[in-house]
Design a protein around this motif. Structure first.
Motif, short mmCIF file in Angstrom:
data_model
loop_
_atom_site.label_atom_id
_atom_site.label_comp_id
_atom_site.label_asym_id
_atom_site.label_seq_id
_atom_site.Cartn_x
_atom_site.Cartn_y
_atom_site.Cartn_z
N UNK A 1 0.79 -1.22 0.00
CA UNK A 1 0.00 0.00 0.00
C UNK A 1 0.82 1.27 0.00
N UNK A 2 2.02 1.24 0.61
CA UNK A 2 2.82 2.46 0.69
C UNK A 2 3.33 2.93 -0.68
N UNK A 3 3.26 2.05 -1.71
CA UNK A 3 3.69 2.46 -3.05
C UNK A 3 2.72 3.46 -3.68
N UNK A 4 1.53 3.59 -3.09
CA UNK A 4 0.57 4.57 -3.61
C UNK A 4 0.95 6.00 -3.24
N UNK A 5 1.79 6.15 -2.23
CA UNK A 5 2.14 7.49 -1.77
C UNK A 5 3.63 7.82 -1.85
N UNK A 6 4.46 6.83 -2.14
CA UNK A 6 5.90 7.10 -2.25
C UNK A 6 6.51 6.20 -3.31
N UNK A 7 7.55 6.71 -3.98
CA UNK A 7 8.20 5.96 -5.06
C UNK A 7 9.69 5.76 -4.82
N UNK A 8 10.21 6.31 -3.72
CA UNK A 8 11.62 6.13 -3.39
C UNK A 8 11.84 6.43 -1.91
N UNK A 9 13.10 6.28 -1.48
CA UNK A 9 13.40 6.53 -0.08
C UNK A 9 12.77 5.53 0.86
N UNK A 10 12.69 4.27 0.42
CA UNK A 10 12.05 3.24 1.24
C UNK A 10 12.96 2.84 2.42
N UNK B 1 3.99 -29.81 -20.35
CA UNK B 1 5.25 -30.55 -20.25
C UNK B 1 6.35 -29.95 -19.38
N UNK B 2 6.29 -28.68 -18.94
CA UNK B 2 7.39 -28.16 -18.12
C UNK B 2 7.64 -29.02 -16.88
N UNK B 3 8.89 -29.26 -16.52
CA UNK B 3 9.21 -30.09 -15.34
C UNK B 3 9.17 -29.33 -14.03
N UNK B 4 8.86 -28.02 -14.08
CA UNK B 4 8.92 -27.20 -12.88
C UNK B 4 8.22 -25.88 -13.14
N UNK B 5 8.22 -25.00 -12.13
CA UNK B 5 7.66 -23.68 -12.33
C UNK B 5 8.61 -22.79 -13.12
N UNK B 6 8.20 -21.56 -13.36
CA UNK B 6 9.03 -20.62 -14.11
C UNK B 6 10.29 -20.25 -13.32
N UNK B 7 11.33 -19.89 -14.05
CA UNK B 7 12.59 -19.50 -13.41
C UNK B 7 12.48 -18.08 -12.85
N UNK B 8 12.99 -17.91 -11.64
CA UNK B 8 12.98 -16.62 -10.97
C UNK B 8 14.40 -16.03 -10.93
N UNK B 9 14.46 -14.72 -10.70
CA UNK B 9 15.73 -14.05 -10.47
C UNK B 9 15.91 -13.92 -8.96
N UNK B 10 16.72 -14.77 -8.34
CA UNK B 10 16.86 -14.72 -6.88
C UNK B 10 17.71 -13.55 -6.38
N UNK B 11 18.59 -13.03 -7.24
CA UNK B 11 19.43 -11.90 -6.84
C UNK B 11 18.79 -10.60 -7.30
N UNK B 12 18.12 -9.95 -6.37
CA UNK B 12 17.42 -8.69 -6.68
C UNK B 12 17.54 -7.76 -5.49
N UNK B 13 17.53 -6.47 -5.77
CA UNK B 13 17.58 -5.49 -4.69
C UNK B 13 16.85 -4.22 -5.11
N UNK B 14 16.30 -3.53 -4.12
CA UNK B 14 15.65 -2.24 -4.33
C UNK B 14 16.55 -1.18 -3.73
N UNK B 15 16.90 -0.18 -4.52
CA UNK B 15 17.81 0.86 -4.04
C UNK B 15 17.04 2.10 -3.57
N UNK B 16 17.80 3.04 -3.03
CA UNK B 16 17.19 4.23 -2.45
C UNK B 16 16.40 5.06 -3.46
#
Length: 223
Positions: free
Chosen positions: A121-130, A186-201
């Motif tokens: 919900x806080x994304x409705x009022x701010x876009x940075x400085x988390x 036929x897929x043997x598993x779920x979709x591949x994710x990006x485990x290395x992620x970060x949110x910056x200031x």
């Protein structure tokens, strides 16, 4: 004639020359063979030509609730058979090999239905400085999925179905939920994710070119 036969090479000499020839042949062949198969060995060992660098994706405040959004990210690579110093000396500044990946972004849904995605919900009022806690909540709720089907790598598409939707592989019919969970096909598993992620200031999401390999083959989900 007998004297000529005595002057010929002995059996031991013949074998010695054979061994010497084999050593010389190996000295010529082994380096070139290692040059060719070296990159393949690196892949088996888990190494990659893609540089281990953070790449900007987009501002997390721009990721909508509901249906996923997609964006293309370019990851720089180091060519297996290239030499960066030689490439720089060539003066071709425009030469910058990259791998272009399309990434699907969405907010986690407990049911896998797009209409129930949980956008903070806080994304409705701010876009940075988390705060650090807000950054953690964003990453905990954010689906960062590869566009490649886990079957044979075909690009998946998002298909709306009565406000719920699903990821569909047009090649062989693989189906996944909004969260990338396996549904059918036929897929043997779920979709591949990006485990290395970060949110910056600045409020932007960054990822590294690495995929998880832990998702098991799941039972079909009802959507």
């Amino acid at each position: 004639m007998a004297d000529l036969q005595k002057d010929g090479i002995s059996r031991g000499d013949f074998l010695g020359f054979g061994v010497l020839g084999g050593v010389m042949g190996a000295a010529l062949v082994v380096p070139s063979t290692l040059f060719v198969v070296g990159p393949v060995i690196d892949v088996v060992r888990g190494k990659s030509d893609v540089k281990d660098e953070w790449q900007e994706v987009m501002s997390v405040s721009e990721i909508p609730a509901g249906a996923p959004t997609s964006t293309v990210v370019e990851f720089p690579i180091t060519q297996s058979y290239g030499n960066e110093e030689i490439q720089e000396e060539s003066g071709n500044e425009a030469y910058d090999p990259t791998v272009r990946n399309l990434i699907w972004l969405s907010w986690y849904s407990p049911s896998g239905h797009a209409k129930e995605s949980e956008r903070p919900g806080f994304l409705d009022s701010k876009s940075q400085g988390f705060s650090e806690q807000e950054k953690k909540e964003i990453l905990d709720k954010l689906n960062i999925l590869s566009n490649s089907c886990a079957h044979l790598g075909c690009p998946v598409r998002w298909l709306e179905i009565e406000g719920q939707g699903e990821f569909l592989c047009p090649c062989h019919g693989g189906i996944y939920t909004l969260n990338g969970d396996y549904v059918a096909g036929p897929p043997p598993r779920g979709m591949y994710e990006y485990p290395k992620a970060e949110v910056r200031d600045d409020g932007k999401l960054y990822v590294k070119h690495e995929f998880d390999g832990s998702a098991p083959y799941g039972e079909p989900h009802v959507i």
